[in-house]
Design an enzyme around this catalytic site. Structure first.
Site, PDB file in Angstrom:
ATOM      1  N   ASP A 121      45.459  44.129  31.288  1.00  0.00           N
ATOM      2  CA  ASP A 121      44.575  45.181  31.772  1.00  0.00           C
ATOM      3  C   ASP A 121      45.143  45.882  32.992  1.00  0.00           C
ATOM      4  O   ASP A 121      45.798  45.270  33.834  1.00  0.00           O
ATOM      5  CB  ASP A 121      43.212  44.590  32.161  1.00  0.00           C
ATOM      6  CG  ASP A 121      42.411  44.131  30.957  1.00  0.00           C
ATOM      7  OD1 ASP A 121      42.599  44.729  29.892  1.00  0.00           O
ATOM      8  OD2 ASP A 121      41.622  43.188  31.084  1.00  0.00           O
ATOM      9  N   MET A 341      36.776  41.023  42.794  1.00  0.00           N
ATOM     10  CA  MET A 341      38.091  40.493  42.456  1.00  0.00           C
ATOM     11  C   MET A 341      39.145  41.571  42.227  1.00  0.00           C
ATOM     12  O   MET A 341      40.287  41.434  42.650  1.00  0.00           O
ATOM     13  CB  MET A 341      37.979  39.609  41.211  1.00  0.00           C
ATOM     14  CG  MET A 341      39.235  38.807  40.916  1.00  0.00           C
ATOM     15  SD  MET A 341      39.002  37.592  39.601  1.00  0.00           S
ATOM     16  CE  MET A 341      37.820  36.483  40.361  1.00  0.00           C
TER      17      MET A 341
END
Length: 438
Positions: A121, A341
Protein backbone atom coordinates in the site's frame (compact mmCIF):
# COMPACT_ATOMS: atom_id res chain seq x y z
CA UNK A 1 -5.89 -2.07 -16.13
CA UNK A 2 -9.26 -3.08 -14.68
CA UNK A 3 -11.80 -0.72 -13.14
CA UNK A 4 -15.25 -0.91 -11.55
CA UNK A 5 -18.44 0.71 -12.78
CA UNK A 6 -20.72 0.95 -9.74
CA UNK A 7 -24.42 1.78 -9.99
CA UNK A 8 -25.37 3.15 -6.59
CA UNK A 9 -28.63 3.02 -4.67
CA UNK A 10 -29.22 -0.74 -4.58
CA UNK A 11 -29.87 -2.40 -1.24
CA UNK A 12 -28.25 -5.72 -0.41
CA UNK A 13 -30.00 -8.75 1.01
CA UNK A 14 -28.81 -12.22 1.91
CA UNK A 15 -25.81 -13.97 3.45
CA UNK A 16 -22.09 -13.53 2.92
CA UNK A 17 -19.16 -15.45 4.38
CA UNK A 18 -15.87 -13.65 5.01
CA UNK A 19 -12.75 -15.03 3.37
CA UNK A 20 -9.74 -16.30 5.27
CA UNK A 21 -7.71 -13.57 6.92
CA UNK A 22 -5.22 -11.94 4.56
CA UNK A 23 -2.84 -10.72 7.26
CA UNK A 24 -2.76 -14.12 8.95
CA UNK A 25 -2.25 -15.91 5.64
CA UNK A 26 0.91 -13.93 4.84
CA UNK A 27 2.46 -14.87 8.21
CA UNK A 28 1.41 -18.52 8.08
CA UNK A 29 2.63 -19.10 4.52
CA UNK A 30 6.03 -17.61 5.36
CA UNK A 31 6.20 -19.91 8.41
CA UNK A 32 6.05 -22.98 6.15
CA UNK A 33 9.73 -22.28 5.36
CA UNK A 34 10.66 -23.24 8.93
CA UNK A 35 10.31 -26.98 8.33
CA UNK A 36 11.13 -29.51 5.61
CA UNK A 37 7.89 -31.30 6.56
CA UNK A 38 4.46 -30.93 4.97
CA UNK A 39 2.24 -28.09 6.22
CA UNK A 40 -1.42 -27.98 5.17
CA UNK A 41 -3.26 -24.64 5.38
CA UNK A 42 -7.05 -24.33 5.14
CA UNK A 43 -9.28 -21.31 4.41
CA UNK A 44 -6.63 -19.63 2.24
CA UNK A 45 -8.08 -16.52 0.54
CA UNK A 46 -7.52 -16.44 -3.22
CA UNK A 47 -6.51 -12.79 -3.30
CA UNK A 48 -3.71 -11.12 -5.21
CA UNK A 49 -1.25 -10.70 -2.32
CA UNK A 50 -1.64 -14.30 -1.16
CA UNK A 51 -1.43 -15.79 -4.66
CA UNK A 52 1.73 -13.75 -5.34
CA UNK A 53 3.29 -15.07 -2.12
CA UNK A 54 2.41 -18.65 -3.04
CA UNK A 55 4.01 -18.15 -6.47
CA UNK A 56 7.10 -16.70 -4.78
CA UNK A 57 7.38 -19.70 -2.45
CA UNK A 58 7.17 -21.99 -5.50
CA UNK A 59 9.96 -20.06 -7.19
CA UNK A 60 12.09 -20.46 -4.05
CA UNK A 61 11.74 -24.24 -4.30
CA UNK A 62 8.76 -24.94 -2.03
CA UNK A 63 6.56 -27.79 -3.26
CA UNK A 64 3.01 -26.41 -3.36
CA UNK A 65 -0.08 -28.55 -3.89
CA UNK A 66 -3.62 -27.22 -4.09
CA UNK A 67 -5.85 -29.74 -2.31
CA UNK A 68 -9.14 -27.81 -2.57
CA UNK A 69 -10.35 -24.32 -3.53
CA UNK A 70 -9.08 -22.90 -0.24
CA UNK A 71 -6.61 -25.57 0.93
CA UNK A 72 -2.92 -25.80 0.06
CA UNK A 73 -0.09 -28.09 1.14
CA UNK A 74 3.46 -26.72 1.39
CA UNK A 75 6.70 -28.68 1.68
CA UNK A 76 9.91 -26.65 1.91
CA UNK A 77 12.24 -29.63 1.66
CA UNK A 78 14.80 -27.84 -0.47
CA UNK A 79 15.13 -24.09 -0.86
CA UNK A 80 17.21 -22.55 -3.63
CA UNK A 81 19.21 -19.99 -1.64
CA UNK A 82 20.95 -18.78 -4.81
CA UNK A 83 17.55 -17.74 -6.16
CA UNK A 84 17.28 -15.20 -3.31
CA UNK A 85 19.96 -13.12 -5.02
CA UNK A 86 18.32 -13.09 -8.45
CA UNK A 87 16.52 -10.26 -10.16
CA UNK A 88 13.34 -12.35 -10.38
CA UNK A 89 13.29 -12.76 -6.58
CA UNK A 90 13.77 -9.02 -6.12
CA UNK A 91 11.01 -8.22 -8.58
CA UNK A 92 8.51 -10.55 -6.93
CA UNK A 93 9.31 -9.39 -3.39
CA UNK A 94 9.29 -5.71 -4.28
CA UNK A 95 5.58 -5.76 -5.16
CA UNK A 96 4.50 -7.59 -2.00
CA UNK A 97 4.59 -6.02 1.47
CA UNK A 98 4.36 -9.41 3.20
CA UNK A 99 7.63 -10.56 1.64
CA UNK A 100 9.53 -9.02 4.57
CA UNK A 101 8.29 -11.91 6.73
CA UNK A 102 10.35 -14.35 4.67
CA UNK A 103 13.48 -13.16 6.47
CA UNK A 104 12.63 -14.54 9.92
CA UNK A 105 12.10 -18.17 8.89
CA UNK A 106 15.00 -18.09 6.39
CA UNK A 107 17.30 -16.76 9.09
CA UNK A 108 16.13 -19.37 11.62
CA UNK A 109 16.54 -22.36 9.31
CA UNK A 110 19.32 -21.38 6.90
CA UNK A 111 21.18 -18.61 8.71
CA UNK A 112 20.65 -16.05 5.95
CA UNK A 113 17.83 -13.91 4.65
CA UNK A 114 17.46 -11.43 1.80
CA UNK A 115 14.65 -9.17 0.73
CA UNK A 116 14.36 -5.95 -1.29
CA UNK A 117 12.43 -3.01 0.06
CA UNK A 118 8.87 -4.40 0.10
CA UNK A 119 5.99 -2.93 -1.87
CA UNK A 120 2.31 -2.85 -0.94
CA UNK A 121 0.00 0.00 0.00
CA UNK A 122 1.00 3.61 -0.65
CA UNK A 123 -0.01 4.86 2.79
CA UNK A 124 3.10 6.65 3.96
CA UNK A 125 6.26 5.58 5.72
CA UNK A 126 6.20 2.02 7.07
CA UNK A 127 9.53 1.45 8.75
CA UNK A 128 11.17 -1.95 9.21
CA UNK A 129 13.51 -1.06 12.05
CA UNK A 130 11.65 -3.23 14.56
CA UNK A 131 12.25 -6.34 12.45
CA UNK A 132 15.98 -5.84 11.96
CA UNK A 133 16.75 -4.61 15.47
CA UNK A 134 15.11 -7.81 16.71
CA UNK A 135 17.24 -9.95 14.39
CA UNK A 136 20.37 -8.14 15.55
CA UNK A 137 19.52 -8.78 19.20
CA UNK A 138 19.34 -12.49 18.34
CA UNK A 139 22.88 -12.25 16.99
CA UNK A 140 22.36 -11.68 13.27
CA UNK A 141 24.36 -9.19 11.24
CA UNK A 142 22.30 -6.72 9.24
CA UNK A 143 23.14 -4.86 6.06
CA UNK A 144 21.11 -2.47 3.92
CA UNK A 145 22.28 -1.52 0.45
CA UNK A 146 20.63 1.89 0.02
CA UNK A 147 21.48 2.10 -3.68
CA UNK A 148 19.90 -1.27 -4.43
CA UNK A 149 17.26 -0.93 -1.66
CA UNK A 150 18.15 -4.46 -0.57
CA UNK A 151 18.16 -5.86 2.98
CA UNK A 152 20.27 -8.83 4.06
CA UNK A 153 20.81 -10.60 7.38
CA UNK A 154 23.32 -13.26 8.32
CA UNK A 155 23.31 -15.32 11.51
CA UNK A 156 24.36 -18.95 11.52
CA UNK A 157 23.92 -19.39 15.27
CA UNK A 158 21.14 -17.26 16.73
CA UNK A 159 21.01 -16.96 20.51
CA UNK A 160 17.97 -16.17 22.64
CA UNK A 161 17.84 -12.89 24.53
CA UNK A 162 15.54 -10.35 26.15
CA UNK A 163 14.21 -7.60 23.91
CA UNK A 164 11.78 -4.72 24.33
CA UNK A 165 10.25 -3.85 20.95
CA UNK A 166 10.21 -0.15 20.11
CA UNK A 167 6.69 -0.59 18.73
CA UNK A 168 4.10 -3.36 18.94
CA UNK A 169 4.46 -4.17 15.24
CA UNK A 170 2.37 -7.13 14.09
CA UNK A 171 4.66 -8.14 11.22
CA UNK A 172 7.72 -7.30 13.29
CA UNK A 173 6.55 -9.54 16.14
CA UNK A 174 5.71 -12.37 13.74
CA UNK A 175 9.07 -12.08 11.99
CA UNK A 176 11.08 -12.07 15.22
CA UNK A 177 9.07 -14.99 16.66
CA UNK A 178 9.79 -17.06 13.56
CA UNK A 179 13.49 -16.23 13.80
CA UNK A 180 13.61 -17.07 17.51
CA UNK A 181 11.86 -20.46 17.57
CA UNK A 182 15.07 -22.29 16.66
CA UNK A 183 17.54 -19.94 18.36
CA UNK A 184 19.70 -21.40 21.11
CA UNK A 185 18.34 -20.62 24.59
CA UNK A 186 15.35 -18.50 25.62
CA UNK A 187 14.02 -15.37 23.91
CA UNK A 188 11.74 -12.97 25.75
CA UNK A 189 9.85 -10.40 23.66
CA UNK A 190 8.18 -7.55 25.57
CA UNK A 191 5.76 -5.12 23.92
CA UNK A 192 4.94 -7.87 21.44
CA UNK A 193 1.87 -7.47 19.25
CA UNK A 194 -0.91 -9.77 20.44
CA UNK A 195 -3.44 -9.59 17.57
CA UNK A 196 -5.41 -12.80 16.93
CA UNK A 197 -3.30 -13.43 13.83
CA UNK A 198 -0.07 -13.40 15.88
CA UNK A 199 -1.77 -15.72 18.36
CA UNK A 200 -2.69 -18.04 15.50
CA UNK A 201 0.90 -18.08 14.26
CA UNK A 202 2.26 -18.90 17.72
CA UNK A 203 -0.24 -21.71 18.23
CA UNK A 204 0.61 -23.20 14.85
CA UNK A 205 4.33 -23.05 15.64
CA UNK A 206 3.67 -24.81 18.97
CA UNK A 207 1.87 -27.60 17.12
CA UNK A 208 5.00 -27.88 14.96
CA UNK A 209 7.12 -28.36 18.09
CA UNK A 210 8.01 -24.81 19.11
CA UNK A 211 7.82 -23.79 22.76
CA UNK A 212 6.12 -20.40 22.96
CA UNK A 213 4.35 -19.19 26.09
CA UNK A 214 2.51 -15.96 26.88
CA UNK A 215 0.35 -16.22 23.75
CA UNK A 216 -2.37 -13.51 23.65
CA UNK A 217 -0.27 -11.23 25.86
CA UNK A 218 2.39 -8.64 25.05
CA UNK A 219 5.09 -10.71 26.76
CA UNK A 220 6.19 -13.77 24.77
CA UNK A 221 8.72 -16.32 25.98
CA UNK A 222 10.27 -18.64 23.37
CA UNK A 223 12.43 -21.59 24.29
CA UNK A 224 14.45 -22.53 21.22
CA UNK A 225 14.17 -26.00 19.69
CA UNK A 226 16.40 -27.75 17.17
CA UNK A 227 13.79 -28.43 14.48
CA UNK A 228 10.09 -28.11 13.68
CA UNK A 229 7.67 -30.67 12.28
CA UNK A 230 4.71 -30.37 9.90
CA UNK A 231 1.14 -29.55 10.89
CA UNK A 232 -2.32 -28.49 9.67
CA UNK A 233 -3.71 -25.02 10.23
CA UNK A 234 -6.99 -23.22 9.53
CA UNK A 235 -6.97 -19.45 9.03
CA UNK A 236 -9.42 -17.26 10.90
CA UNK A 237 -12.06 -15.34 8.94
CA UNK A 238 -10.85 -11.90 7.93
CA UNK A 239 -11.94 -9.38 10.56
CA UNK A 240 -11.42 -6.52 8.09
CA UNK A 241 -13.91 -8.09 5.69
CA UNK A 242 -16.36 -8.55 8.56
CA UNK A 243 -16.04 -4.87 9.47
CA UNK A 244 -16.32 -3.85 5.82
CA UNK A 245 -19.59 -5.76 5.44
CA UNK A 246 -21.06 -4.26 8.63
CA UNK A 247 -20.29 -0.76 7.35
CA UNK A 248 -21.55 -1.62 3.87
CA UNK A 249 -24.91 -2.81 5.24
CA UNK A 250 -25.37 0.42 7.21
CA UNK A 251 -24.40 2.71 4.32
CA UNK A 252 -26.68 0.98 1.82
CA UNK A 253 -29.55 0.55 4.35
CA UNK A 254 -29.42 -3.19 3.79
CA UNK A 255 -30.35 -6.35 5.68
CA UNK A 256 -27.37 -8.68 5.79
CA UNK A 257 -26.16 -11.79 7.58
CA UNK A 258 -22.38 -12.26 7.87
CA UNK A 259 -21.69 -15.95 8.39
CA UNK A 260 -19.05 -17.67 10.55
CA UNK A 261 -17.23 -14.56 11.75
CA UNK A 262 -15.33 -16.08 14.74
CA UNK A 263 -17.01 -13.46 16.93
CA UNK A 264 -14.69 -14.03 19.88
CA UNK A 265 -11.73 -12.92 17.74
CA UNK A 266 -13.29 -9.63 16.61
CA UNK A 267 -12.33 -7.84 19.80
CA UNK A 268 -13.54 -4.24 20.02
CA UNK A 269 -14.76 -4.06 16.40
CA UNK A 270 -18.48 -4.83 17.05
CA UNK A 271 -18.59 -2.42 20.00
CA UNK A 272 -17.14 0.40 17.89
CA UNK A 273 -19.78 -0.09 15.21
CA UNK A 274 -22.43 -0.06 17.96
CA UNK A 275 -21.10 3.35 19.07
CA UNK A 276 -21.73 4.51 15.51
CA UNK A 277 -25.39 3.61 16.10
CA UNK A 278 -25.37 0.54 13.85
CA UNK A 279 -27.69 -2.17 15.16
CA UNK A 280 -26.74 -5.83 14.81
CA UNK A 281 -27.23 -9.13 16.60
CA UNK A 282 -24.82 -11.94 17.34
CA UNK A 283 -26.64 -15.11 16.34
CA UNK A 284 -24.40 -18.08 17.07
CA UNK A 285 -21.21 -17.26 15.19
CA UNK A 286 -23.07 -15.03 12.70
CA UNK A 287 -23.69 -11.30 12.75
CA UNK A 288 -27.18 -10.29 11.62
CA UNK A 289 -27.65 -6.65 10.57
CA UNK A 290 -31.27 -5.56 10.11
CA UNK A 291 -32.22 -2.88 7.62
CA UNK A 292 -31.98 0.51 9.30
CA UNK A 293 -32.85 3.83 7.72
CA UNK A 294 -30.82 5.85 10.25
CA UNK A 295 -27.93 5.35 12.65
CA UNK A 296 -26.69 7.95 15.11
CA UNK A 297 -23.17 8.41 16.42
CA UNK A 298 -22.89 8.47 20.19
CA UNK A 299 -21.16 11.29 22.06
CA UNK A 300 -18.84 10.82 24.98
CA UNK A 301 -20.38 11.02 28.44
CA UNK A 302 -19.32 14.67 28.85
CA UNK A 303 -21.02 15.54 25.56
CA UNK A 304 -17.83 15.91 23.52
CA UNK A 305 -17.55 14.63 19.96
CA UNK A 306 -16.89 10.92 19.54
CA UNK A 307 -13.31 10.02 18.58
CA UNK A 308 -12.49 6.75 16.85
CA UNK A 309 -8.77 6.02 16.83
CA UNK A 310 -6.58 3.06 16.00
CA UNK A 311 -4.46 1.38 18.67
CA UNK A 312 -2.48 -1.84 19.16
CA UNK A 313 -4.64 -4.87 19.93
CA UNK A 314 -6.95 -5.10 21.80
CA UNK A 315 -7.51 -1.58 20.46
CA UNK A 316 -9.09 -0.92 17.07
CA UNK A 317 -7.16 -2.13 14.02
CA UNK A 318 -6.04 0.75 11.74
CA UNK A 319 -7.21 -1.23 8.70
CA UNK A 320 -10.84 -0.39 9.55
CA UNK A 321 -10.57 3.37 10.03
CA UNK A 322 -11.23 4.01 6.33
CA UNK A 323 -14.47 2.03 6.68
CA UNK A 324 -15.55 3.92 9.82
CA UNK A 325 -14.86 7.21 8.08
CA UNK A 326 -17.00 6.50 5.04
CA UNK A 327 -19.82 5.03 7.17
CA UNK A 328 -19.85 8.23 9.25
CA UNK A 329 -20.68 10.32 6.17
CA UNK A 330 -24.30 9.05 6.31
CA UNK A 331 -24.65 8.85 10.10
CA UNK A 332 -26.53 11.27 12.34
CA UNK A 333 -23.94 13.24 14.27
CA UNK A 334 -20.24 13.90 14.02
CA UNK A 335 -17.05 11.96 14.70
CA UNK A 336 -13.31 12.59 14.72
CA UNK A 337 -11.34 9.83 12.97
CA UNK A 338 -7.76 9.70 14.26
CA UNK A 339 -5.39 7.54 12.21
CA UNK A 340 -2.20 7.44 14.26
CA UNK A 341 -0.09 4.88 12.42
CA UNK A 342 0.10 6.03 8.78
CA UNK A 343 0.36 9.63 7.65
CA UNK A 344 -1.19 9.21 4.17
CA UNK A 345 -4.10 6.88 4.82
CA UNK A 346 -6.76 9.60 5.10
CA UNK A 347 -5.93 11.42 1.89
CA UNK A 348 -8.66 9.51 0.03
CA UNK A 349 -11.25 11.78 1.72
CA UNK A 350 -10.90 14.31 -1.10
CA UNK A 351 -12.94 11.91 -3.24
CA UNK A 352 -15.62 11.67 -0.56
CA UNK A 353 -15.75 15.47 -0.45
CA UNK A 354 -16.18 15.49 -4.25
CA UNK A 355 -19.14 13.15 -3.69
CA UNK A 356 -20.75 15.63 -1.31
CA UNK A 357 -19.58 14.28 2.03
CA UNK A 358 -18.94 16.78 4.81
CA UNK A 359 -15.40 15.94 5.87
CA UNK A 360 -12.72 18.25 7.24
CA UNK A 361 -9.20 16.86 6.88
CA UNK A 362 -7.57 18.44 9.94
CA UNK A 363 -4.08 17.09 9.21
CA UNK A 364 -2.58 13.89 7.73
CA UNK A 365 -3.78 11.91 10.75
CA UNK A 366 -7.19 13.36 11.66
CA UNK A 367 -10.48 13.97 9.87
CA UNK A 368 -13.76 15.28 11.23
CA UNK A 369 -16.93 13.90 9.61
CA UNK A 370 -20.35 15.55 9.85
CA UNK A 371 -22.91 12.97 8.82
CA UNK A 372 -25.81 13.54 6.41
CA UNK A 373 -28.16 11.14 8.28
CA UNK A 374 -29.17 9.77 4.82
CA UNK A 375 -30.98 13.08 4.09
CA UNK A 376 -28.52 13.88 1.27
CA UNK A 377 -27.13 11.06 -0.87
CA UNK A 378 -23.56 11.11 -2.06
CA UNK A 379 -22.99 11.92 -5.73
CA UNK A 380 -21.41 9.51 -8.19
CA UNK A 381 -17.91 10.37 -9.36
CA UNK A 382 -14.74 8.99 -10.89
CA UNK A 383 -12.02 7.96 -8.43
CA UNK A 384 -8.90 5.86 -7.96
CA UNK A 385 -8.22 3.30 -5.25
CA UNK A 386 -5.01 4.35 -3.41
CA UNK A 387 -4.76 1.26 -1.16
CA UNK A 388 -6.71 -1.86 -0.21
CA UNK A 389 -8.81 -0.43 2.62
CA UNK A 390 -9.46 3.00 1.12
CA UNK A 391 -10.43 1.23 -2.10
CA UNK A 392 -13.19 -0.71 -0.36
CA UNK A 393 -14.27 2.42 1.52
CA UNK A 394 -14.69 4.18 -1.85
CA UNK A 395 -16.57 1.13 -3.16
CA UNK A 396 -18.98 1.39 -0.21
CA UNK A 397 -19.43 5.11 -0.91
CA UNK A 398 -20.15 4.39 -4.60
CA UNK A 399 -22.68 1.68 -3.70
CA UNK A 400 -24.62 4.19 -1.61
CA UNK A 401 -24.29 7.10 -4.04
CA UNK A 402 -26.76 8.44 -6.58
CA UNK A 403 -25.68 7.56 -10.10
CA UNK A 404 -22.86 5.55 -11.65
CA UNK A 405 -19.33 5.81 -10.25
CA UNK A 406 -16.02 4.62 -11.70
CA UNK A 407 -13.27 3.23 -9.48
CA UNK A 408 -9.88 2.80 -11.12
CA UNK A 409 -6.79 0.91 -9.91
CA UNK A 410 -8.92 -1.91 -8.49
CA UNK A 411 -5.87 -4.17 -8.38
CA UNK A 412 -5.42 -2.57 -4.97
CA UNK A 413 -8.84 -3.90 -3.90
CA UNK A 414 -8.10 -7.33 -5.40
CA UNK A 415 -4.97 -7.53 -3.25
CA UNK A 416 -7.17 -7.89 -0.17
CA UNK A 417 -10.69 -8.91 -1.23
CA UNK A 418 -11.47 -12.05 -3.22
CA UNK A 419 -14.02 -11.67 -6.04
CA UNK A 420 -15.59 -8.76 -4.17
CA UNK A 421 -17.71 -7.70 -7.16
CA UNK A 422 -19.13 -11.18 -7.75
CA UNK A 423 -19.90 -11.77 -4.09
CA UNK A 424 -21.64 -8.42 -3.66
CA UNK A 425 -23.55 -8.68 -6.94
CA UNK A 426 -25.01 -11.95 -5.63
CA UNK A 427 -26.51 -9.87 -2.79
CA UNK A 428 -28.04 -7.24 -5.11
CA UNK A 429 -25.17 -4.84 -5.82
CA UNK A 430 -24.56 -3.52 -9.35
CA UNK A 431 -20.80 -3.64 -9.87
CA UNK A 432 -19.32 -4.21 -13.33
CA UNK A 433 -15.66 -5.12 -13.78
CA UNK A 434 -14.28 -3.54 -16.96
CA UNK A 435 -10.92 -3.57 -18.75
CA UNK A 436 -9.43 -0.37 -20.11
CA UNK A 437 -8.50 -0.48 -23.80
CA UNK A 438 -5.01 0.23 -25.04
Amino acid sequence: MAYFQVEGGHRLHGEITPQGAKNEALQILCATLLTPRRVVVHNVPRILDVMQLIDLLRAMGVEVEQLADDTYAFCAREIDLDYLLTEDYRRRCARLRGSVMLIGPLLARFGVGYVPKPGGDKIGRRRLDTHFIGFQKLGAKFDFDAAEEFFSVDGKELCGCYMLLDEASVTGTANIVMAAVMARGTTTIYNAACEPYVQQLCRMLNRMGARISGIASNLLTIEGVEALDGTEHTLLPDMIEVGSFIGMAAMTQSELRIKDVSYADLGIIPAQFARMGIRFEQQGDDIYIPQQDHYGIESFIDGSIMTIADAPWPGLTPDLLSIFLVVATQAKGSVLIHQKMFESRLFFVDKLIDMGAQVILCDPHRATVIGHDHRIRLRATRMTSPDIRAGVALLIAAMSAEGRSTIQNIDQIDRGYCNIDGRLNALGARITRCEECG
